[in-house]
Design an enzyme around this catalytic site. Structure first.
Site: not given
Length: 634
Positions: A393-395
């Protein structure tokens, strides 16, 4: 829906027959009681008990309304209630209870070590618990012998604890002192044991005679129960804050009491790497907060076994390639933008991370794959569950763009999505080769800036966990053919609404800064238990799409949580989800039943507190002692 396929006319007839039959039983027992008093015959007393047992069992078998398992009965509130509310429960009127013998035990003919452990634990709990309902239950205490035992009958003792295992059970407690739990699996039997324990309470004073302290359990009860969703979990973050093993065990124990069955352990994050891995010891040595803030191999084994004995699966998550700044101490060559300030110039568009703690694994670095191979191998050896959560998640684009090697790669015509897919295409097969289903956060497919193609994460071996955009993202996931775990931040994020943890935020200089805001956090406001309870995780889905939703998880992110506030942040709000996913949040007419649930949840919260869980209150005591007076509408 009516049980046994009967019509409403059929049930009306049964009601008449049942009332007549019960009157006949009462009259017969009354006549025989008078005769017994004259004869003082032990044989007559035994005959009376046998007659009652046989007649009541007949009622159970033919489904008469004294024990009728209609949905209406399931919707009723009783003098003592069970949380989560069973799918179907009936309690013969007038409500009765039987005393519990000091020598009470749970009888089980089994060599299943987990079921044996549960049987012993619940037998001790029943006798040791001192729960006294705020509102004294109006019940008749049956004459005769005390309840000596609860008998467990399980047909498939070898069924492993895994996703989709049968958790159904039937519980029967007769006024004559006979109690049984019948289940297909040991895990279903454990759910039945919990229900039985919640039907017991203390009554009377602490003196002798009529006011003596009594341990009672509801009698004339039949429960038929099974969950709506097979996946009912809590996501617990130990990467931001280290929690002692005792906190984790207490949380898992409370989960089992709420019939939740998945402890999703978000072990690591950018802030710390607190788990010791045999193949990669440097990650914890350099990434944990301290030597006394690590989970050893023995700790993990203890947690997994403890959870197993309560029917709770432990699903590990090592988030990557984002949220990996804590890996940089051991392997700086594998982590991009590590050690840099997360928000250059205070500009959100230039951020290197979603929150303080910048660092992402570099998919171009050979060391990255050497390390992640060892991590996946160790984790799948330590945790036997069939799910492995790989994060993703949240790259944050800015982090990778700040890495000269990656920027050169991008200058050659490649994209950030190709970079992520390069990493995921290596990790996904690793997970699957270890006989695991890979779980990723929804971002891996749905993020607008950096995502992978469906070919890199085949739906047959992949589950996606949704957390953004409420039911809309759930629909996108299932429409793409993936199974979904729902953790929508708008409903299931338990950390929301407590402000933010960043320092020197000048927004608070403005005296109007708190007006019309979300409690100072990105996902505010605070998610009340009603908000959690009311959420329908399959909202807006077709029946075919809804079948791909395997369940949900409330999420406890811990930037602002430690051991001192843990229980109150989680409970009883997690209990609200537990009931919604076990038996639903609507009554027989399809109306949301949160109003009816309020008193029941207060009672359950009080019982949890008595069991050592510091759950927060949902109303003043005044409300529970004056039913209906705290409602918004009379």
């Amino acid at each position: 829906m009516k049980p046994f396929g009967g019509s409403s006319e059929h049930y009306a007839v049964l009601t008449i027959i049942s009332n007549t039959t019960l009157k006949y039983i009462a009259t017969s027992l009354d006549v025989e009681e008078r005769t017994n008093r004259k004869l003082r015959s032990r044989a007559a007393a035994r005959s009376r008990a046998l007659m009652a047992t046989l007649l009541l069992r007949l009622l159970f078998l033919i489904g008469l309304p004294a024990m009728l398992l209609t949905r209406a009965a399931a919707d009723a509130s009783f003098p003592v209630n069970v949380w989560p509310k069973p799918t179907s429960m009936s309690w013969a009127e007038p409500h009765a209870a039987v005393t519990v013998s000091p020598s009470f035990h749970v009888a089980v003919s089994s060599r299943n070590p987990y079921l044996l452990s549960a049987a012993e634990r619940y037998a001790k709990l029943l006798v040791a618990e001192r729960y006294r309902p705020v509102v004294r239950p109006a019940v008749n205490i049956t004459a005769g012998g005390a309840l000596e035992k609860l008998t467990l009958s399980v047909s498939d003792l070898a069924a492993p604890l895994q996703h989709g295992v049968d958790e159904s059970y039937t519980l029967e407690i007769l006024p004559t002192g006979a109690a049984t739990v019948t289940a297909v699996t040991a895990w279903g039997a454990m759910r039945g044991l919990e229900t039985f324990s919640q039907l017991a309470w203390r009554a009377g004073g602490r003196g002798r005679g009529q006011d003596r302290d009594l341990l009672l359990v509801a009698a004339g009860v039949r429960v038929e129960d099974r969950p709506l969703y097979p996946h009912r979990g809590l996501m617990f973050d130990t990467g931001r804050t280290y929690f002692p093993v005792s906190d984790i065990l207490r949380t898992i124990d409370a989960m089992a009491a709420n019939k939740m069955n998945v402890f999703h352990w978000h072990i690591t994050d950018s802030q710390s790497f607190p788990i010791e891995l045999p193949s990669e010891p440097q990650l914890a040595e350099m990434g944990a907060y301290g030597e006394d803030m690590r989970y050893t191999v023995e700790d993990v084994k203890h947690i997994v076994e403890f959870a197993m004995s309560r029917g709770v699966r432990v699903v590990p998550e090592i988030d990557s390639p984002g949220h990996t700044a804590s890996w940089a101490g051991a392997y700086p060559e594998a982590v991009s933008c590590a050690g840099k300030f997360w928000l250059p110039g205070g500009d959100w568009n230039s951020r290197l991370a979603a929150e303080p703690g910048a660092g992402q694994l570099n998919p171009l670095a050979p060391k990255t794959y050497e390390v992640i191979t060892n991590v996946v191998s160790d984790l799948t050896s330590l945790f036997p569950d069939g799910f492995y959560h790989a994060g993703a998640d949240e790259i944050t684009p800015g982090c990778w763009k700040a890495d000269p090697a990656i920027q050169a790669y991008l200058d050659g015509g490649a994209t950030l999505s190709q970079l992520l897919e390069r990493y995921v295409s290596a990790v996904h097969p690793m997970v699957v080769s270890r006989n695991r289903t890979a779980v990723f956060w929804e971002d891996v497919l749905l993020d607008a800036a950096v995502n992978v193609s469906a070919s890199a994460i085949p739906p047959a071996t992949t589950i996606l966990q949704t957390w953004n955009n409420g039911p809309n993202n759930t629909k996108l996931i299932v429409q793409a053919g993936y199974r979904a775990i729902v953790s929508s931040a708008s409903f299931y994020y338990l950390d929301c609404g407590h402000g933010d943890f960043v320092g020197n935020n000048s927004i608070y200089d403005d005296p109007n800064s708190d007006f019309n805001t979300s409690g100072g956090s990105w996902c505010g406001p605070y998610k009340t238990w009603q908000r959690v309870y009311d959420y329908d995780i399959a909202y807006g889905l077709t029946p075919e799409e809804a079948r791909l939703v395997i369940g949900g998880e409330v999420a406890m992110w811990t930037e602002q949580v430690d051991t001192t506030v843990l229980d109150g942040r989680v409970w009883p709000r997690a209990s609200a989800m537990a009931e919604a996913l076990w038996s639903g949040n609507r009554d027989a007419a399809g109306r949301k039943r949160y109003a009816e649930a309020t008193d029941r949840l207060t009672d359950w919260r009080n019982r949890m507190v008595g069991r050592g869980v510091r759950a927060e209150p949902i109303q003043p005591l005044w409300c529970r002692t004056r039913p209906g007076m705290c409602n918004l509408v009379q």
